[in-house]
Design a protein around this motif. Structure first.
Motif, short mmCIF file in Angstrom:
data_model
loop_
_atom_site.label_atom_id
_atom_site.label_comp_id
_atom_site.label_asym_id
_atom_site.label_seq_id
_atom_site.Cartn_x
_atom_site.Cartn_y
_atom_site.Cartn_z
N UNK A 94 34.90 57.54 64.03
CA UNK A 94 33.86 58.73 63.76
C UNK A 94 34.03 59.86 64.41
N UNK A 95 34.08 59.56 65.80
CA UNK A 95 34.26 60.79 66.64
C UNK A 95 35.46 61.63 66.48
N UNK A 96 36.62 60.93 66.03
CA UNK A 96 37.80 61.34 65.59
C UNK A 96 37.51 62.43 64.54
N UNK A 97 36.70 61.81 63.46
CA UNK A 97 36.41 62.64 62.21
C UNK A 97 35.71 63.75 62.50
N UNK A 141 45.58 59.22 77.52
CA UNK A 141 45.12 57.79 77.64
C UNK A 141 43.69 57.65 77.43
N UNK A 142 42.70 58.78 77.99
CA UNK A 142 41.32 58.49 77.90
C UNK A 142 41.10 58.87 76.29
N UNK A 143 41.74 59.79 75.84
CA UNK A 143 41.72 60.18 74.28
C UNK A 143 42.00 59.00 73.49
N UNK A 144 42.97 58.16 73.57
CA UNK A 144 43.33 57.11 72.81
C UNK A 144 42.05 56.06 73.03
N UNK A 145 41.76 55.81 74.13
CA UNK A 145 40.70 54.95 74.48
C UNK A 145 39.33 55.18 73.88
N UNK A 146 39.16 56.61 73.67
CA UNK A 146 38.07 56.82 72.92
C UNK A 146 38.03 56.27 71.46
N UNK A 147 39.23 56.70 70.96
CA UNK A 147 39.40 56.41 69.50
C UNK A 147 39.38 55.00 69.30
N UNK A 151 46.83 47.38 68.92
CA UNK A 151 47.76 46.91 70.40
C UNK A 151 48.75 47.95 70.72
N UNK A 152 49.39 48.81 69.46
CA UNK A 152 50.17 49.83 69.92
C UNK A 152 49.59 50.88 70.38
N UNK A 153 48.30 51.07 69.99
CA UNK A 153 47.68 52.39 70.95
C UNK A 153 47.12 51.96 72.18
#
Length: 184
Positions: free
Chosen positions: A65-68, A52-58, A34-36
């Motif tokens: 997995x994409x982040x890693x 904002x799109x980067x956060x939505x992707x995570x 919820x914070x993200x």
């Protein structure tokens, strides 16, 4: 019929281990999503849609997995595990000889798969022992590059695990690649 004693209904479990089952998650971790989401909304309001799109992707499924995979420090080590079944004695010899030489098994396996694809290495399949008479056969686990594994599998001659284990045995002179004892 044997009598199995049970705990009296008025006796609590507090003096023993807690029961198995759902274990509550600490509250500080539960509000991370919820914070993200709130951060992404706030970034859109201040005209930062890329962030904002980067956060939505995570936050999306498999976003972690994409982040890693995007982390350069760990992206090379995210390949899948390859289990190579071999006798315990051979496995230990390979591990100790690689450690003594300062080699990383993953690097050596990748090198062996590449040499196989280039035609510079032809594996020899180790012989099989009769059912139930063989020694213990644990796995030697190595993370090999997925792209090389897929190319070897597409060739279809041998499995990637067989090629990798044969290369390690040939490099460290183990199993069918061990030097034969001198005849007297």
């Amino acid at each position: 019929m044997a009598y199995t004693p049970q705990r009296p209904p008025n006796r609590t479990r507090s003096d023993r281990r807690p029961p198995r089952g759902h274990r509550p998650v600490p509250a500080k971790d539960t509000d991370l999503r919820s914070r993200l989401t709130a951060a992404a909304t706030k970034l859109r309001k201040v005209n930062e849609p890329d962030l904002a799109d980067a956060i939505d992707t995570v936050l999306a499924p498999n976003g972690w997995g994409r982040l890693r995979r995007s982390d350069p420090a760990t992206s090379n080590s995210l390949d899948r595990n390859m289990a190579m079944r071999m006798p315990a004695e051979w496995r230990e010899q390979i591990k100790t000889r690689a450690e003594a030489a300062g080699d990383k098994l993953a690097k050596e396996v990748n090198e062996g798969l590449q040499k196989y694809l280039d035609g510079k290495f032809v594996p020899v399949a180790p012989g099989r022992s009769p059912y139930g008479s063989g020694t213990e056969m644990p796995n030697l686990n190595v993370r090999a590059m997925d792209s090389l594994r897929e190319q070897v599998a597409e060739r279809g001659d041998h499995s990637p695990a067989l090629v990798a284990s044969a290369y390690l045995m040939s490099k460290y002179k183990v199993g069918p690649y061990a030097p034969k004892a001198a005849k007297k």
